[in-house]
Design a protein around this motif. Structure first.
Motif, short mmCIF file in Angstrom:
data_model
loop_
_atom_site.label_atom_id
_atom_site.label_comp_id
_atom_site.label_asym_id
_atom_site.label_seq_id
_atom_site.Cartn_x
_atom_site.Cartn_y
_atom_site.Cartn_z
N GLU A 17 -6.68 -1.84 -0.98
CA GLU A 17 -5.65 -2.68 -1.15
C GLU A 17 -4.63 -2.32 -0.15
OE1 GLU A 17 -5.29 -5.79 -2.07
OE2 GLU A 17 -7.17 -5.96 -2.91
N LEU A 18 -4.31 -0.91 0.21
CA LEU A 18 -3.54 -0.21 0.73
C LEU A 18 -3.82 -0.27 2.48
CD1 LEU A 18 -2.27 2.45 -1.61
CD2 LEU A 18 -1.10 0.28 -0.91
N GLY A 19 -5.13 -0.64 2.58
CA GLY A 19 -5.32 -0.65 4.06
C GLY A 19 -5.98 0.67 4.42
N ALA A 20 -6.54 1.38 3.30
CA ALA A 20 -6.85 2.83 3.63
C ALA A 20 -8.44 2.72 3.49
CB ALA A 20 -6.16 3.75 2.93
N LYS A 21 -8.92 4.10 3.96
CA LYS A 21 -10.29 4.05 3.52
C LYS A 21 -10.70 4.99 2.22
CE LYS A 21 -11.88 4.14 8.17
NZ LYS A 21 -12.80 5.01 9.47
N LYS A 22 -9.69 5.79 1.92
CA LYS A 22 -9.98 6.75 0.84
C LYS A 22 -8.41 6.94 0.07
CE LYS A 22 -10.35 11.08 2.73
NZ LYS A 22 -11.22 12.35 2.85
N ALA A 23 -8.38 7.20 -1.03
CA ALA A 23 -7.26 7.79 -1.78
C ALA A 23 -7.49 8.67 -2.87
CB ALA A 23 -6.41 6.36 -2.57
N ALA A 24 -6.30 9.45 -2.86
CA ALA A 24 -6.38 10.54 -3.87
C ALA A 24 -4.98 10.55 -4.65
CB ALA A 24 -6.62 11.92 -3.41
N MET A 25 -4.88 10.92 -5.89
CA MET A 25 -3.56 11.22 -6.67
C MET A 25 -2.91 12.06 -5.82
SD MET A 25 -3.93 9.08 -9.09
CE MET A 25 -2.38 9.51 -9.79
N ALA A 26 -1.56 11.66 -5.73
CA ALA A 26 -0.72 12.72 -5.12
C ALA A 26 -0.20 13.82 -5.98
CB ALA A 26 0.51 11.78 -4.72
N ASP A 27 0.04 14.96 -5.23
CA ASP A 27 0.53 16.32 -5.89
C ASP A 27 1.73 15.71 -6.86
OD1 ASP A 27 0.61 19.25 -6.26
OD2 ASP A 27 2.52 18.61 -5.46
N LYS A 28 1.84 16.29 -8.00
CA LYS A 28 2.98 15.90 -8.93
C LYS A 28 4.31 16.16 -8.07
CE LYS A 28 0.59 16.24 -13.22
NZ LYS A 28 0.55 17.13 -14.60
N ALA A 29 4.30 17.30 -7.57
CA ALA A 29 5.82 17.82 -6.85
C ALA A 29 6.11 16.86 -5.92
CB ALA A 29 5.71 19.23 -6.35
N LEU A 30 4.93 16.31 -4.99
CA LEU A 30 5.37 15.35 -4.11
C LEU A 30 5.70 13.83 -4.63
CD1 LEU A 30 4.91 14.31 -1.17
CD2 LEU A 30 2.56 13.93 -1.45
N ALA A 31 5.04 13.70 -5.74
CA ALA A 31 5.36 12.37 -6.44
C ALA A 31 6.83 12.29 -7.10
CB ALA A 31 4.44 12.09 -7.48
N GLU A 32 7.15 13.58 -7.32
CA GLU A 32 8.52 13.63 -8.01
C GLU A 32 9.59 13.74 -6.90
OE1 GLU A 32 8.54 17.15 -10.38
OE2 GLU A 32 7.87 16.09 -12.21
N ARG A 33 9.44 14.44 -5.73
CA ARG A 33 10.51 14.28 -4.48
C ARG A 33 10.47 12.82 -4.07
NH1 ARG A 33 7.88 18.16 -2.29
NH2 ARG A 33 6.79 17.13 -0.65
N LYS A 34 9.31 12.24 -3.76
CA LYS A 34 9.20 10.74 -3.29
C LYS A 34 9.91 9.64 -3.97
CE LYS A 34 8.07 12.03 0.84
NZ LYS A 34 8.75 11.80 2.01
N SER A 35 9.64 9.98 -5.21
CA SER A 35 10.14 8.84 -6.31
C SER A 35 11.61 9.29 -6.68
CB SER A 35 9.32 8.77 -7.59
OG SER A 35 9.21 9.95 -8.38
N GLY A 36 11.83 10.31 -6.86
CA GLY A 36 13.31 10.79 -7.37
C GLY A 36 12.98 11.11 -8.84
N TYR A 37 11.97 10.73 -9.41
CA TYR A 37 11.87 10.76 -10.96
C TYR A 37 10.89 12.03 -11.44
CZ TYR A 37 13.27 5.83 -10.96
OH TYR A 37 13.93 4.69 -10.57
N VAL A 38 10.90 12.39 -12.65
CA VAL A 38 10.27 13.34 -13.09
C VAL A 38 8.81 12.55 -13.57
CG1 VAL A 38 11.04 13.22 -15.45
CG2 VAL A 38 9.93 15.34 -14.73
#
Length: 168
Positions: free
Chosen positions: A88-109
């Protein structure tokens, strides 16, 4: 059962999510509950504490793809189908993002990542099961706080689209 906070935005705490929804004029209902610091299954805790069937409570998951970051939103009773989301995102594969990256990019814990009002707006896909309900619950931007919102309003708020991205 959920307790509503008083004296704050729309009857609940003020977060980046509630601010974004209020600015956009998108209706939502805040629901505050007491978060157990020992809880690790945040979605199941929200469903239990809010007295809502788990199928109506949705979790926000950030993934890394070969094309960048993206967001998948699925019910807490389901698992995210990474391959379906990647497609759906137009990619070949996906993996869960690192928790620290998810927090940094989202601005949430983690455990309080809202799909709305993230620091970095990312391509977002909401599982089509959300459309089966008049309203769904997503994190309001912190642990112990969910927002009840119509699925179509959620899609508008995140500039997202729907697809089957769950494994039941």
């Amino acid at each position: 059962m959920a307790k509503k906070a008083s004296g704050t935005a729309a009857g609940g705490p003020t977060t980046a999510a509630t601010q974004a929804l209020t600015r956009a004029g998108i209706p939502f209902t805040p629901h505050v509950y007491t978060h157990d610091a020992a809880a690790t299954d945040f979605g199941a805790e929200a469903a239990r504490e809010l007295g809502v069937e788990p199928a109506r409570v949705f979790k926000t998951l950030m993934v890394e793809t070969d094309g960048g970051l993206g967001i998948g939103i699925v019910s807490v009773q389901d698992q995210l189908d990474l391959k379906a989301l990647a497609t759906e995102l137009g990619a070949k594969k996906a993996a869960m993002a690192d928790k620290a990256l998810a927090e940094r990019k989202s601005g949430y814990v983690v455990g309080g990542i809202s799909p709305v009002g993230q620091k970095t707006r990312l391509p977002t896909v909401v599982d089509s099961a959300a459309l089966e309900f008049a309203t769904v619950f997503v994190s309001g931007g912190r642990r112990g706080f969910d927002i009840e919102i119509a699925p179509t309003a959620l899609l508008e708020a995140v500039a997202g689209r729907t697809a089957v991205i769950r494994r039941g």
